[in-house]
Scaffold this motif. Structure first.
Motif, short mmCIF file in Angstrom:
data_model
loop_
_atom_site.label_atom_id
_atom_site.label_comp_id
_atom_site.label_asym_id
_atom_site.label_seq_id
_atom_site.Cartn_x
_atom_site.Cartn_y
_atom_site.Cartn_z
N UNK A 38 -5.56 4.25 13.86
CA UNK A 38 -5.72 5.27 15.02
C UNK A 38 -6.05 4.40 16.26
N UNK A 39 -6.97 3.50 16.37
CA UNK A 39 -7.11 2.61 17.46
C UNK A 39 -5.92 1.95 17.82
N UNK A 40 -5.05 1.41 17.08
CA UNK A 40 -3.87 0.61 17.49
C UNK A 40 -2.84 1.76 18.14
N UNK A 41 -2.72 2.73 17.50
CA UNK A 41 -1.79 3.65 18.23
C UNK A 41 -2.27 4.53 19.34
N UNK A 42 -3.55 4.47 19.73
CA UNK A 42 -4.08 5.14 20.73
C UNK A 42 -3.79 4.10 21.97
N UNK A 43 -3.99 2.63 21.73
CA UNK A 43 -3.57 1.65 22.89
C UNK A 43 -1.96 1.77 22.93
N UNK A 44 -1.23 1.79 22.01
CA UNK A 44 0.19 1.64 22.30
C UNK A 44 0.79 2.67 22.83
N UNK A 45 0.39 4.22 22.55
CA UNK A 45 0.65 5.41 23.37
C UNK A 45 0.41 5.24 24.87
N UNK A 46 -0.81 4.67 25.07
CA UNK A 46 -1.24 4.70 26.59
C UNK A 46 -0.44 3.66 27.41
N UNK A 47 -0.01 2.60 26.79
CA UNK A 47 0.71 1.59 27.48
C UNK A 47 2.37 1.35 27.25
#
Length: 559
Positions: A38-47
């Motif tokens: 969940x944390x990884x995908x939130x970072x990826x989507x933001x950038x």
């Protein structure tokens, strides 16, 4: 009445934030894989629409496996071309957010690295800090009753060509705390801006003597030990300044500093009399007598800190001491949950983490593991992925998994990686040197004699290790020779290759170089004056830099 209600409302809101952060983290510890993805995908989507995100296909990443296939492991050198463009003001390079500042870090040596700090990455740090704070207050509610002495370093050392500030992350975090939190700090933020260490420590003590301290927080235990020693050195001056409501024992303060300090001071003869009585009774100013309501100390306890932690215990016997967690300018790696040991739960809600087994690090394609794949009692290199644009970032740190909390590994910092020294194949690591020194001094005549030490490879014939020692008390030549022999023996116990090389005479015996009093304080002051954040200036217990110590004044040396 309205003011009181407003203050109460702010306090309730802040406590709720801390509780909410702690609750979110606690919930995440029951399923590390879900929390981390969940944390990884939130970072990826933001950038995903950044230059870096487009280059490495962030838009097509749906899970951890996709991420590991698309994105390479990075070092600072890999990312520095992007970061250099960010410092020059370019947008949307590594992060969709513009950097608020750049945290500078360089370890013990080397050119400063500039680590971006964004609104999101700052929120991640604050989430970890607030979770840690809540857990401390849960176990020690009395710590919340008074004021906190929180040390930090200057957050603005300079500005990039685009005018973006750079400096210490610790000072930036302190300055950005909510007003209610800052009102509980015994030290004004401006203390962090002082580059003269002697003056900074004096004013830290001067401010703290005015405060009902219930907690002390400083990353490095050696900083707290030094404060306690300065408390003794300047006790008469401090008592006089307390009595007079001044802070000028070391000379007039700059106008900008004098305005801030003077606003917090007033003559306090009663407090001065109390302090003078303590000196008469015990011959020194003991922290637990000065601040009888002190409930806890927060500092690093593991890694290369055991020598200083042992010295710290002399000043704070039986007081609960909690580790500050595995922290770096790059991000927060762990959140300690108890006072025992130095381990903390992997900070699964702040960043995404990957791990490489130490023994596999030099393989062409080493296995890269997630938190769920770790094993207890194993050492790993750790990789960070953060909201600040660090993707699969090899920070060159080795951590150890000591246990698990629910589904989350409990980790502790062991050492910097790839920092071993090897003149004849001995592959000596810093934690082995630290362990050897601790094994040598515990329960012996040397136990309280050593203030600082650093080991350096010395290419004699045969080569050997030179230990630069700063002593707190004088030792005879016979005692020094015995100490050198015991250190050498302990190194053999810690490192079988060292023992083999010593037995074959490929390595010579360790030599002790006793340096003049104040040598390591001067070393630290020089590093701070050159721009290094004070909290990051650590005395290396082992350094591969053969030039280290050449500037020191050696007053004695063993044969």
């Amino acid at each position: 009445m309205n003011t009181r209600r407003a203050t109460t409302a702010v306090m309730v809101t802040q406590l709720w934030r801390w509780f909410s952060d702690a609750r979110r983290f606690e919930d995440a510890t029951y399923n590390a894989t879900v929390a981390q993805e969940k944390k990884l995908l939130s970072i990826i989507r933001a950038h995903r629409d950044t230059e870096y995100g487009k280059r490495f296909g962030f838009g097509s990443i749906r899970n951890i496996g996709d991420y590991q296939r698309n994105v390479p492991i990075n070092t600072y050198e890999n990312l520095s071309p992007y970061i250099d463009r960010m410092t020059a003001g370019e947008q949307n390079v590594l992060t969709a957010e513009s950097p608020l500042m750049f945290a500078t870090t360089s370890g013990t040596t080397g050119k400063a690295k500039f680590i971006p700090v964004t609104t999101s990455s700052l929120a991640e740090v604050n989430h970890a800090v607030q979770t840690h704070t809540w857990r401390v207050l849960e176990d020690h509610p009395e710590a919340g009753a008074g004021q906190f002495m929180v040390t930090s370093s200057r957050d603005v050392e300079g500005r990039t060509s685009a005018g973006i500030p750079y400096g210490a992350m610790s000072g930036f975090v302190v300055k950005r705390q909510p007003s209610l939190v800052r009102s509980r700090f015994a030290l004004p933020y401006e203390i962090a801006l002082i580059t003269n260490i002697e003056l900074k420590y004096y004013l830290t003590l001067r401010m703290a003597l005015n405060a009902p301290l219930t907690a002390i927080s400083s990353l490095n235990p050696s900083s707290i030990v030094l404060l306690c020693e300065k408390l003794q050195q300047y006790r008469e001056e401090l008592i006089r300044d307390v009595r007079n409501g001044t802070a000028n024992a070391l000379g007039p303060l700059p106008d900008w500093l004098d305005r801030v300090v003077s606003a917090r001071l007033a003559p306090n003869p009663r407090r001065a009399d109390e302090l003078a009585a303590l000196v008469r009774n015990s011959g020194e100013l003991r922290p637990l007598e000065i601040w009888p309501d002190l409930a806890t100390v927060l500092c690093w306890k593991g890694g290369t800190m055991p020598l200083y932690f042992r010295q710290l215990r002399r000043w704070f016997p039986n007081l609960p001491i909690r580790d500050r967690g595995y922290l770096a300018s790059e991000g927060c790696g762990s959140i300690p949950l108890t006072d025992a040991g130095s381990a903390g739960a992997l900070a699964v809600t702040t960043s995404f983490f990957e791990f490489i087994p130490v023994e596999a690090r030099d393989q062409a394609n080493p296995p890269v593991l997630t938190a769920a794949e770790l094993q207890p009692n194993r050492d790993y290199y750790i990789l960070f992925t953060t909201s600040a644009g660090l993707y699969r970032y090899d920070i060159n740190d080795v951590i150890r998994v000591v246990d698990f909390y629910h589904d989350v590994p409990l980790i502790e910092f062991v050492r910097k990686g790839r920092g071993m020294t090897s003149m004849t194949g001995e592959k000596l690591a810093e934690q082995q040197v630290t362990a050897a020194m601790m094994a040598t001094v515990e329960g012996t005549e040397w136990e309280d004699a050593i203030r600082h030490f650093a080991a350096v490879p010395q290419f004699d014939s045969p080569p050997r290790y030179a230990f630069y020692l700063e002593l707190k008390q004088d030792l005879s030549d016979e005692q020094l020779r015995g100490l050198a022999g015991q250190i050498d023996h302990a190194l053999c116990t810690e490192n079988v290759e060292y023992e083999t090389k010593r037995e074959s005479l490929r390595l010579g015996p360790a030599v002790l170089k006793i340096v003049a009093p104040g040598t390591f304080d001067a070393y630290k002051q020089a590093r701070v004056s050159a721009g290094a954040p004070e909290a990051q200036v650590k005395i290396p217990h082992l350094t591969p830099d053969r030039e280290f110590g050449k500037q020191f004044t050696v007053v004695r040396e063993t044969d």
